[in-house]
Design a protein around this motif. Structure first.
Motif, PDB file in Angstrom:
ATOM      1  N   THR A   1      11.395  -8.769  13.810  1.00 28.40           N
ATOM      2  CA  THR A   1      10.476  -7.636  13.722  1.00 28.40           C
ATOM      3  C   THR A   1       9.325  -7.850  14.688  1.00 28.40           C
ATOM      4  O   THR A   1       8.748  -8.934  14.753  1.00 28.40           O
ATOM      5  CB  THR A   1       9.947  -7.472  12.284  1.00 28.40           C
ATOM      6  OG1 THR A   1      11.066  -7.253  11.414  1.00 28.40           O
ATOM      7  CG2 THR A   1       8.989  -6.301  12.183  1.00 28.40           C
TER       8      THR A   1
ATOM      9  N   THR B   1       3.444   0.275  14.544  1.00 26.19           N
ATOM     10  CA  THR B   1       4.770   0.478  13.980  1.00 26.19           C
ATOM     11  C   THR B   1       5.508  -0.847  14.057  1.00 26.19           C
ATOM     12  O   THR B   1       5.535  -1.483  15.111  1.00 26.19           O
ATOM     13  CB  THR B   1       5.553   1.560  14.754  1.00 26.19           C
ATOM     14  OG1 THR B   1       4.842   2.790  14.662  1.00 26.19           O
ATOM     15  CG2 THR B   1       6.954   1.734  14.207  1.00 26.19           C
ATOM     16  N   GLU B   2       6.082  -1.268  12.953  1.00 27.92           N
ATOM     17  CA  GLU B   2       6.894  -2.478  12.947  1.00 27.92           C
ATOM     18  C   GLU B   2       8.333  -2.069  13.253  1.00 27.92           C
ATOM     19  O   GLU B   2       8.935  -1.286  12.518  1.00 27.92           O
ATOM     20  CB  GLU B   2       6.803  -3.182  11.596  1.00 27.92           C
ATOM     21  CG  GLU B   2       5.422  -3.751  11.346  1.00 27.92           C
ATOM     22  CD  GLU B   2       5.292  -4.415   9.997  1.00 27.92           C
ATOM     23  OE1 GLU B   2       6.227  -4.343   9.179  1.00 27.92           O
ATOM     24  OE2 GLU B   2       4.229  -5.006   9.758  1.00 27.92           O
ATOM     25  N   VAL B   3       8.851  -2.585  14.361  1.00 31.53           N
ATOM     26  CA  VAL B   3      10.213  -2.283  14.777  1.00 31.53           C
ATOM     27  C   VAL B   3      11.056  -3.526  14.532  1.00 31.53           C
ATOM     28  O   VAL B   3      10.729  -4.615  15.000  1.00 31.53           O
ATOM     29  CB  VAL B   3      10.282  -1.880  16.265  1.00 31.53           C
ATOM     30  CG1 VAL B   3      11.714  -1.609  16.690  1.00 31.53           C
ATOM     31  CG2 VAL B   3       9.399  -0.661  16.530  1.00 31.53           C
ATOM     32  N   THR B   4      12.138  -3.352  13.763  1.00 34.42           N
ATOM     33  CA  THR B   4      13.056  -4.450  13.498  1.00 34.42           C
ATOM     34  C   THR B   4      14.316  -4.230  14.318  1.00 34.42           C
ATOM     35  O   THR B   4      14.954  -3.174  14.228  1.00 34.42           O
ATOM     36  CB  THR B   4      13.390  -4.551  12.004  1.00 34.42           C
ATOM     37  OG1 THR B   4      12.159  -4.734  11.276  1.00 34.42           O
ATOM     38  CG2 THR B   4      14.310  -5.732  11.729  1.00 34.42           C
TER      39      THR B   4
ATOM     40  N   GLU C   1      15.159  -0.426  13.152  1.00 30.15           N
ATOM     41  CA  GLU C   1      14.470   0.124  11.983  1.00 30.15           C
ATOM     42  C   GLU C   1      12.992   0.197  12.320  1.00 30.15           C
ATOM     43  O   GLU C   1      12.447  -0.729  12.922  1.00 30.15           O
ATOM     44  CB  GLU C   1      14.671  -0.768  10.754  1.00 30.15           C
ATOM     45  CG  GLU C   1      16.076  -0.787  10.229  1.00 30.15           C
ATOM     46  CD  GLU C   1      16.246  -1.715   9.032  1.00 30.15           C
ATOM     47  OE1 GLU C   1      15.305  -2.478   8.692  1.00 30.15           O
ATOM     48  OE2 GLU C   1      17.329  -1.693   8.434  1.00 30.15           O
ATOM     49  N   ARG C   2      12.357   1.293  11.928  1.00 31.87           N
ATOM     50  CA  ARG C   2      10.923   1.474  12.196  1.00 31.87           C
ATOM     51  C   ARG C   2      10.177   1.653  10.884  1.00 31.87           C
ATOM     52  O   ARG C   2      10.608   2.419  10.024  1.00 31.87           O
ATOM     53  CB  ARG C   2      10.714   2.697  13.072  1.00 31.87           C
ATOM     54  CG  ARG C   2      11.310   2.591  14.443  1.00 31.87           C
ATOM     55  CD  ARG C   2      11.253   3.969  15.127  1.00 31.87           C
ATOM     56  NE  ARG C   2      11.913   3.975  16.399  1.00 31.87           N
ATOM     57  CZ  ARG C   2      13.211   4.114  16.587  1.00 31.87           C
ATOM     58  NH1 ARG C   2      14.018   4.263  15.565  1.00 31.87           N
ATOM     59  NH2 ARG C   2      13.728   4.130  17.796  1.00 31.87           N
ATOM     60  N   LYS C   3       9.031   0.962  10.759  1.00 31.66           N
ATOM     61  CA  LYS C   3       8.156   1.118   9.606  1.00 31.66           C
ATOM     62  C   LYS C   3       6.760   1.424  10.120  1.00 31.66           C
ATOM     63  O   LYS C   3       6.081   0.536  10.639  1.00 31.66           O
ATOM     64  CB  LYS C   3       8.124  -0.154   8.756  1.00 31.66           C
ATOM     65  CG  LYS C   3       9.398  -0.416   8.007  1.00 31.66           C
ATOM     66  CD  LYS C   3       9.253  -1.603   7.102  1.00 31.66           C
ATOM     67  CE  LYS C   3      10.577  -1.882   6.410  1.00 31.66           C
ATOM     68  NZ  LYS C   3      10.513  -3.077   5.588  1.00 31.66           N
ATOM     69  N   PRO C   4       6.326   2.681  10.012  1.00 28.44           N
ATOM     70  CA  PRO C   4       4.971   3.026  10.456  1.00 28.44           C
ATOM     71  C   PRO C   4       3.924   2.355   9.566  1.00 28.44           C
ATOM     72  O   PRO C   4       4.077   2.302   8.342  1.00 28.44           O
ATOM     73  CB  PRO C   4       4.911   4.544  10.309  1.00 28.44           C
ATOM     74  CG  PRO C   4       6.325   4.996  10.151  1.00 28.44           C
ATOM     75  CD  PRO C   4       7.073   3.846   9.568  1.00 28.44           C
ATOM     76  N   ARG C   5       2.923   1.836  10.186  1.00 27.92           N
ATOM     77  CA  ARG C   5       1.774   1.261   9.496  1.00 27.92           C
ATOM     78  C   ARG C   5       0.541   2.026   9.972  1.00 27.92           C
ATOM     79  O   ARG C   5       0.634   2.897  10.821  1.00 27.92           O
ATOM     80  CB  ARG C   5       1.637  -0.236   9.806  1.00 27.92           C
ATOM     81  CG  ARG C   5       2.860  -1.053   9.434  1.00 27.92           C
ATOM     82  CD  ARG C   5       3.031  -1.105   7.938  1.00 27.92           C
ATOM     83  NE  ARG C   5       4.129  -1.998   7.583  1.00 27.92           N
ATOM     84  CZ  ARG C   5       4.835  -1.873   6.487  1.00 27.92           C
ATOM     85  NH1 ARG C   5       4.572  -0.903   5.630  1.00 27.92           N
ATOM     86  NH2 ARG C   5       5.807  -2.710   6.221  1.00 27.92           N
TER      87      ARG C   5
ATOM     88  N   THR D   1       7.776   4.575  19.187  1.00 25.44           N
ATOM     89  CA  THR D   1       7.195   4.279  17.879  1.00 25.44           C
ATOM     90  C   THR D   1       6.461   5.489  17.338  1.00 25.44           C
ATOM     91  O   THR D   1       6.234   6.440  18.026  1.00 25.44           O
ATOM     92  CB  THR D   1       6.243   3.077  17.974  1.00 25.44           C
ATOM     93  OG1 THR D   1       5.207   3.393  18.889  1.00 25.44           O
ATOM     94  CG2 THR D   1       6.977   1.839  18.407  1.00 25.44           C
TER      95      THR D   1
END
Length: 91
Positions: free
Chosen positions: A53, A11-14, A3-7, A91
């Protein structure tokens, strides 16, 4: 599964695996932690899976693998692509 969450600046990769497959502790190791086992160990989540993460620079590509008990190395089928024997995440 990834799972990727762009900041804003990263990018936070879980990294996510089932609770018991493979059994025992599992670490994600890669170029982002100098391939050191135990730095990013997957932990149990409320949904019954295990995850960790890692904050990675945005717009970058990283090689990684999982390391389970008994020196069992394996890849992530949901990774962006492969780099030789390693999985890759963008990312």
């Amino acid at each position: 599964m990834l799972e990727r969450k762009p900041r804003k600046d990263r990018t936070e990769v879980t990294f996510i695996l089932p609770a018991d497959s493979p059994p025992g502790p599992v670490s994600v190791v890669g170029d982002f932690n100098d391939w050191q086992p135990g730095v990013h160990t997957l932990q149990p989540r409320e949904d019954g899976k295990r995850a960790v993460t890692v904050a990675l620079p945005g717009r970058s590509t990283h090689s990684f693998r999982y390391l389970a008990a008994g020196d069992y190395w394996f890849n992530d089928e949901s990774a962006s692509d492969q780099d030789g024997p390693n999985s890759r995440v963008r990312t």
